[in-house]
Design a protein around this motif. Structure first.
Motif, PDB file in Angstrom:
ATOM      1  N   LEU A 144     -18.492  44.861  26.874  1.00 41.89           N
ATOM      2  CA  LEU A 144     -17.931  43.517  26.675  1.00 41.89           C
ATOM      3  C   LEU A 144     -17.776  43.243  25.184  1.00 41.89           C
ATOM      4  N   LYS A 145     -16.541  43.004  24.766  1.00 37.98           N
ATOM      5  CA  LYS A 145     -16.254  42.698  23.360  1.00 37.98           C
ATOM      6  C   LYS A 145     -15.386  41.454  23.209  1.00 37.98           C
ATOM      7  N   ASP A 146     -14.583  41.159  24.230  1.00 40.35           N
ATOM      8  CA  ASP A 146     -13.622  40.061  24.151  1.00 40.35           C
ATOM      9  C   ASP A 146     -14.298  38.712  24.380  1.00 40.35           C
ATOM     10  N   PRO A 147     -13.628  37.610  23.986  1.00 41.69           N
ATOM     11  CA  PRO A 147     -14.212  36.282  24.153  1.00 41.69           C
ATOM     12  C   PRO A 147     -14.299  35.823  25.609  1.00 41.69           C
ATOM     13  N   ALA A 148     -13.452  36.364  26.500  1.00 47.32           N
ATOM     14  CA  ALA A 148     -13.482  35.950  27.905  1.00 47.32           C
ATOM     15  C   ALA A 148     -12.952  37.078  28.791  1.00 47.32           C
ATOM     16  N   TYR A 149     -13.468  37.114  30.026  1.00 42.75           N
ATOM     17  CA  TYR A 149     -13.035  38.094  31.026  1.00 42.75           C
ATOM     18  C   TYR A 149     -12.936  37.404  32.376  1.00 42.75           C
ATOM     19  N   SER A 150     -11.863  37.691  33.101  1.00 43.54           N
ATOM     20  CA  SER A 150     -11.797  37.267  34.495  1.00 43.54           C
ATOM     21  C   SER A 150     -12.316  38.428  35.340  1.00 43.54           C
ATOM     22  N   VAL A 151     -13.061  38.087  36.388  1.00 46.20           N
ATOM     23  CA  VAL A 151     -13.687  39.096  37.243  1.00 46.20           C
ATOM     24  C   VAL A 151     -13.298  38.803  38.685  1.00 46.20           C
ATOM     25  N   GLY A 152     -12.760  39.792  39.386  1.00 47.65           N
ATOM     26  CA  GLY A 152     -12.389  39.604  40.784  1.00 47.65           C
ATOM     27  C   GLY A 152     -11.580  40.772  41.304  1.00 47.65           C
ATOM     28  N   ARG A 153     -11.067  40.635  42.527  1.00 49.35           N
ATOM     29  CA  ARG A 153     -10.325  41.748  43.120  1.00 49.35           C
ATOM     30  C   ARG A 153      -8.849  41.749  42.740  1.00 49.35           C
ATOM     31  N   ASP A 154      -8.365  40.671  42.127  1.00 50.14           N
ATOM     32  CA  ASP A 154      -6.977  40.616  41.672  1.00 50.14           C
ATOM     33  C   ASP A 154      -6.755  41.680  40.594  1.00 50.14           C
ATOM     34  N   GLN A 155      -5.677  42.431  40.723  1.00 50.02           N
ATOM     35  CA  GLN A 155      -5.372  43.494  39.759  1.00 50.02           C
ATOM     36  C   GLN A 155      -5.151  42.950  38.350  1.00 50.02           C
ATOM     37  N   LYS A 156      -4.861  41.665  38.223  1.00 48.70           N
ATOM     38  CA  LYS A 156      -4.642  41.054  36.911  1.00 48.70           C
ATOM     39  C   LYS A 156      -5.944  40.700  36.199  1.00 48.70           C
ATOM     40  N   CYS A 157      -7.077  40.794  36.896  1.00 45.67           N
ATOM     41  CA  CYS A 157      -8.376  40.505  36.281  1.00 45.67           C
ATOM     42  C   CYS A 157      -8.713  41.589  35.250  1.00 45.67           C
ATOM     43  N   GLU A 158      -9.347  41.167  34.168  1.00 46.95           N
ATOM     44  CA  GLU A 158      -9.774  42.136  33.162  1.00 46.95           C
ATOM     45  C   GLU A 158     -10.844  43.078  33.718  1.00 46.95           C
ATOM     46  N   ILE A 159     -11.708  42.544  34.594  1.00 47.32           N
ATOM     47  CA  ILE A 159     -12.712  43.359  35.275  1.00 47.32           C
ATOM     48  C   ILE A 159     -12.399  43.269  36.761  1.00 47.32           C
ATOM     49  N   CYS A 160     -11.826  44.348  37.290  1.00 45.29           N
ATOM     50  CA  CYS A 160     -11.367  44.364  38.678  1.00 45.29           C
ATOM     51  C   CYS A 160     -12.452  44.933  39.579  1.00 45.29           C
ATOM     52  N   LEU A 161     -12.831  44.162  40.589  1.00 47.72           N
ATOM     53  CA  LEU A 161     -13.818  44.591  41.581  1.00 47.72           C
ATOM     54  C   LEU A 161     -13.068  45.036  42.832  1.00 47.72           C
ATOM     55  N   ARG A 162     -13.431  46.198  43.343  1.00 50.00           N
ATOM     56  CA  ARG A 162     -12.707  46.767  44.472  1.00 50.00           C
ATOM     57  C   ARG A 162     -13.500  46.558  45.764  1.00 50.00           C
ATOM     58  N   SER A 163     -13.254  45.395  46.379  1.00 50.07           N
ATOM     59  CA  SER A 163     -13.876  45.066  47.656  1.00 50.07           C
ATOM     60  C   SER A 163     -13.131  43.890  48.276  1.00 50.07           C
ATOM     61  N   GLN A 164     -12.950  43.951  49.579  1.00 53.67           N
ATOM     62  CA  GLN A 164     -12.279  42.845  50.284  1.00 53.67           C
ATOM     63  C   GLN A 164     -13.165  41.615  50.384  1.00 53.67           C
ATOM     64  N   PHE A 165     -14.465  41.769  50.104  1.00 54.19           N
ATOM     65  CA  PHE A 165     -15.411  40.653  50.203  1.00 54.19           C
ATOM     66  C   PHE A 165     -15.501  39.829  48.921  1.00 54.19           C
ATOM     67  N   VAL A 166     -14.754  40.214  47.903  1.00 56.10           N
ATOM     68  CA  VAL A 166     -14.778  39.542  46.605  1.00 56.10           C
ATOM     69  C   VAL A 166     -13.527  38.677  46.480  1.00 56.10           C
ATOM     70  N   SER A 167     -13.674  37.494  45.911  1.00 57.74           N
ATOM     71  CA  SER A 167     -12.527  36.605  45.696  1.00 57.74           C
ATOM     72  C   SER A 167     -11.575  37.207  44.664  1.00 57.74           C
ATOM     73  N   ARG A 168     -10.318  36.771  44.742  1.00 59.89           N
ATOM     74  CA  ARG A 168      -9.323  37.269  43.776  1.00 59.89           C
ATOM     75  C   ARG A 168      -9.757  36.968  42.335  1.00 59.89           C
ATOM     76  N   ARG A 169     -10.219  35.762  42.121  1.00 60.02           N
ATOM     77  CA  ARG A 169     -10.755  35.336  40.812  1.00 60.02           C
ATOM     78  C   ARG A 169     -12.177  34.858  41.057  1.00 60.02           C
ATOM     79  N   HIS A 170     -13.103  35.809  41.138  1.00 58.61           N
ATOM     80  CA  HIS A 170     -14.457  35.493  41.587  1.00 58.61           C
ATOM     81  C   HIS A 170     -15.312  34.822  40.514  1.00 58.61           C
ATOM     82  N   ALA A 171     -15.170  35.285  39.265  1.00 58.13           N
ATOM     83  CA  ALA A 171     -16.017  34.741  38.188  1.00 58.13           C
ATOM     84  C   ALA A 171     -15.302  34.897  36.854  1.00 58.13           C
TER      85      ALA A 171
END
Length: 145
Positions: free
Chosen positions: A27-54
């Motif tokens: 982690l170096k950047d000021p902000a990261y989106s986390v979720g299953r959406d491919q546009k998230c900076e940190i992409c989680l690969r699971s159907q149980f995770v929200s598109r923009r989870h955190a």
């Protein structure tokens, strides 16, 4: 000649375990989106995770050191469906500390690590005392040739 003091260096790391295995994110950047959406900076690969989870935000303490805060949902305030479990407790936001475990859903979690090490300043290249010793055994060819 006096030695320069070591400067502490921090490295913020998120170790993610999801449906595709283990992934380490520095982690170096000021902000990261986390979720299953491919546009998230940190992409989680699971159907149980929200598109923009955190969302992760880098914050500064009074002493100038940095830390990351995790917030449930996207940067606009829309919360995720399942929320966040941090160290076994459901939370909507949390200032991350070394060793914190974040659960996003079944078999999808992350561990936050804060690694600290001393960074020693290097001597300038024009230092007259900077010498390199060469082992004669490392020379190519036989000096007798």
């Amino acid at each position: 000649m006096t030695a320069k003091p070591a400067k502490p260096h921090q490295e913020h790391l998120l170790i993610i375990e999801d449906g595709k295995g283990r992934n380490e994110v520095i982690l170096k950047d000021p902000a990261y989106s986390v979720g299953r959406d491919q546009k998230c900076e940190i992409c989680l690969r699971s159907q149980f995770v929200s598109r923009r989870h955190a969302t992760l935000f880098r914050k500064l303490r009074e002493d100038g050191s940095a830390y990351y805060q995790i917030v449930d949902g996207d940067a606009k305030g829309k919360q995720s469906v399942n929320g966040l479990m941090i160290n076994g407790r459901k939370m909507s936001e949390h200032d991350l500390k070394h060793g914190d475990e974040i659960v996003f859903g079944p078999q999808v979690f992350a561990i936050y690590q804060l690694r600290q090490r001393d960074a020693f300043p290097t001597t300038p290249p024009d230092d007259p005392f900077d010498i390199t010793l060469i082992d004669p055994a490392m020379m190519i060819g036989d000096p007798e040739d």
